[in-house]
Design a protein around this motif. Structure first.
Motif, PDB file in Angstrom:
ATOM      1  N   ALA A  49      43.613  33.060  54.266  1.00  0.00           N
ATOM      2  CA  ALA A  49      44.604  33.444  52.962  1.00  0.00           C
ATOM      3  C   ALA A  49      44.074  34.670  52.618  1.00  0.00           C
ATOM      4  O   ALA A  49      42.771  34.836  52.365  1.00  0.00           O
ATOM      5  N   VAL A  50      45.178  35.643  52.295  1.00  0.00           N
ATOM      6  CA  VAL A  50      44.844  36.795  52.102  1.00  0.00           C
ATOM      7  C   VAL A  50      45.411  37.434  50.671  1.00  0.00           C
ATOM      8  O   VAL A  50      46.728  37.192  50.551  1.00  0.00           O
ATOM      9  N   TYR A  51      44.800  37.894  49.829  1.00  0.00           N
ATOM     10  CA  TYR A  51      45.322  38.283  48.515  1.00  0.00           C
ATOM     11  C   TYR A  51      45.082  39.570  48.148  1.00  0.00           C
ATOM     12  O   TYR A  51      44.031  40.199  48.499  1.00  0.00           O
ATOM     13  N   LYS A  52      46.099  40.180  47.618  1.00  0.00           N
ATOM     14  CA  LYS A  52      45.866  41.532  46.983  1.00  0.00           C
ATOM     15  C   LYS A  52      45.259  41.428  45.384  1.00  0.00           C
ATOM     16  O   LYS A  52      46.472  40.674  44.943  1.00  0.00           O
ATOM     17  N   PHE A  53      44.476  42.218  44.901  1.00  0.00           N
ATOM     18  CA  PHE A  53      44.316  42.204  43.578  1.00  0.00           C
ATOM     19  C   PHE A  53      44.443  43.518  43.052  1.00  0.00           C
ATOM     20  O   PHE A  53      44.013  44.633  43.407  1.00  0.00           O
ATOM     21  N   GLN A  54      44.461  43.662  41.485  1.00  0.00           N
ATOM     22  CA  GLN A  54      44.474  45.102  40.857  1.00  0.00           C
ATOM     23  C   GLN A  54      43.892  44.545  39.562  1.00  0.00           C
ATOM     24  O   GLN A  54      44.169  43.402  38.918  1.00  0.00           O
ATOM     25  N   GLY A  55      42.919  45.217  39.018  1.00  0.00           N
ATOM     26  CA  GLY A  55      42.255  44.865  37.916  1.00  0.00           C
ATOM     27  C   GLY A  55      41.844  46.104  36.959  1.00  0.00           C
ATOM     28  O   GLY A  55      41.833  47.350  37.464  1.00  0.00           O
ATOM     29  N   ALA A 185      41.525  42.623  32.533  1.00  0.00           N
ATOM     30  CA  ALA A 185      42.662  41.750  32.996  1.00  0.00           C
ATOM     31  C   ALA A 185      42.783  41.860  34.535  1.00  0.00           C
ATOM     32  O   ALA A 185      42.572  43.052  35.036  1.00  0.00           O
ATOM     33  N   ILE A 186      43.240  40.895  35.303  1.00  0.00           N
ATOM     34  CA  ILE A 186      43.302  41.100  36.707  1.00  0.00           C
ATOM     35  C   ILE A 186      44.405  40.365  37.142  1.00  0.00           C
ATOM     36  O   ILE A 186      44.785  39.133  36.684  1.00  0.00           O
ATOM     37  N   ASN A 187      45.308  40.856  38.022  1.00  0.00           N
ATOM     38  CA  ASN A 187      46.435  40.430  38.881  1.00  0.00           C
ATOM     39  C   ASN A 187      46.152  39.990  40.384  1.00  0.00           C
ATOM     40  O   ASN A 187      45.704  41.066  40.943  1.00  0.00           O
ATOM     41  N   VAL A 188      46.344  38.833  40.803  1.00  0.00           N
ATOM     42  CA  VAL A 188      46.307  38.667  42.138  1.00  0.00           C
ATOM     43  C   VAL A 188      47.192  38.068  42.647  1.00  0.00           C
ATOM     44  O   VAL A 188      47.902  37.033  42.126  1.00  0.00           O
TER      45      VAL A 188
END
Length: 351
Positions: A49-55, A185-188
């Motif tokens: 499983a591959v996720y992209k995140f921004q923080g 704050a983090i979005n995944v």
């Protein structure tokens, strides 16, 4: 200013790599999630499983942002918990950061929808403890959400999960607020689910019986695909020892001592890899792990600086980390990888 940006960068990195600790009593995410009685049937070794995140993290005077990828390869199912190798690649201000470890994947890759519903129902009936909040419901498009919040008089941690009917996590939103006025704050977001082949290995490598110590160095040199970095500065030591064995999952205790203080922690390992070893069988092939869909690979690169087998992690065609192992025991001899802000972490076996 640069020092503060590096500290902000490290704060985001640590939060991303562990999916944070809760604000209350040092509890981890795994402590807060519903107790598992089963693992979803689609969770099997070899699933990727591959996720992209921004923080982003900051306070009233400065802020920093970054983005990257989290790659999870499921390797083990033990005691109603799926474990896997997690690779974290984070880039901020043009500088990369890398880490990898064996970790439990509940709340990271999957949740059991029924367990979440039952947990929230029981918690609502019993009344939430002070500072705790839980909710669940529909999120549209056959998706569901789970809100988990923990707070005290100084800080707050909030997780917001979105998952499908099978329990595959599609999104995670994490918010941390601290007593000093700063926040993170983090979005995944899920990028894709793939399959890779894992070799059949049923024995632990000889290195798990070792209790190694490493001299730690840092360097500001940028990675150039070589086995050493220029002008490394020693800053401490770290040591490992086996603490517990539960089936195919091992728990190790570690102690890091630096001029900034000492820190004890724990980490996991399995028959494939651990914090200071790899199974020697994996060193006999050119490719340890390959996920071509995202340009990620871990390959054998020949002989290392200290006479062991050198392996190299690449992402998007560029080398990002190197690990040298003893070919017979699988013991880690040395490693170097980026920690952000142009800094590199180097460890060399001392005993």
């Amino acid at each position: 200013m640069k020092t503060k940006l590096i500290l902000i960068f490290l704060l985001i990195s640590l939060l991303l790599m562990s999916f944070s600790a809760s604000a209350q009593q040092g509890l981890t995410l795994q402590d807060l999630l519903p107790e598992s009685n089963k693992v979803p049937s689609w969770i099997k070794p070899g699933l990727v499983a591959v996720y992209k995140f921004q923080g982003g993290s900051g306070d009233q005077t400065s802020a920093g942002t970054g983005q990257g990828y989290q790659i999870y390869v499921i390797t083990n199912i033990e005691n109603n918990m799926a474990y896997g190798i997690g690779f974290d690649i984070f880039i901020a201000a043009g500088y990369p950061s890398y880490s990898s470890s064996i970790k439990p994947l509940k709340g990271v890759v999957y949740l059991d929808p029924k367990e979440v519903q039952d947990e929230v129902r029981k918690a609502q009936a019993a009344g939430f403890p002070q500072g705790m909040r839980q909710e669940t419901g529909t999120a549209g498009n056959n998706l569901y959400y789970y809100l988990l919040e923990s707070s005290d008089y100084q800080s707050m941690t909030r997780y917001f999960f979105v998952y499908d009917k099978n329990g595959l996590i599609q999104q995670v939103r994490i918010l941390e607020k601290y007593g000093d006025g700063s926040s993170t704050a983090i979005n995944v977001d899920l990028l894709g689910v793939y399959q890779t082949s894992l070799p059949s290995i049923n024995t632990m490598p000889p290195a798990v019986k070792a209790s190694p110590s490493y001299q730690l160095y840092s360097s500001v040199s940028l990675f150039g695909g070589t086995t050493s970095l220029s002008n490394p500065t020693p800053f401490g030591t770290t040591s490992y020892s086996l603490a517990k064995s539960t089936g195919s999952i091992l728990t190790f205790s570690s102690q890091m001592n630096t001029s900034y203080g000492s820190k004890a922690s724990k980490s996991y390992g399995n028959q494939y890899v651990g914090p200071f070893y790899i199974h020697p069988q994996l060193l006999k092939t050119n490719s340890i792990l390959n996920i071509p869909q995202i340009g990620f690979s871990w390959t054998v690169a020949g002989r290392g600086q200290y006479g062991g087998i050198l392996t190299q992690v690449q992402f998007s065609g560029s080398p990002i980390a190197q690990f040298e192992y003893d070919p017979n025991s699988g013991l880690l001899i040395s490693c170097n990888f980026p920690t952000g802000g142009g800094m590199y972490f180097i460890a060399v076996l001392s005993r």
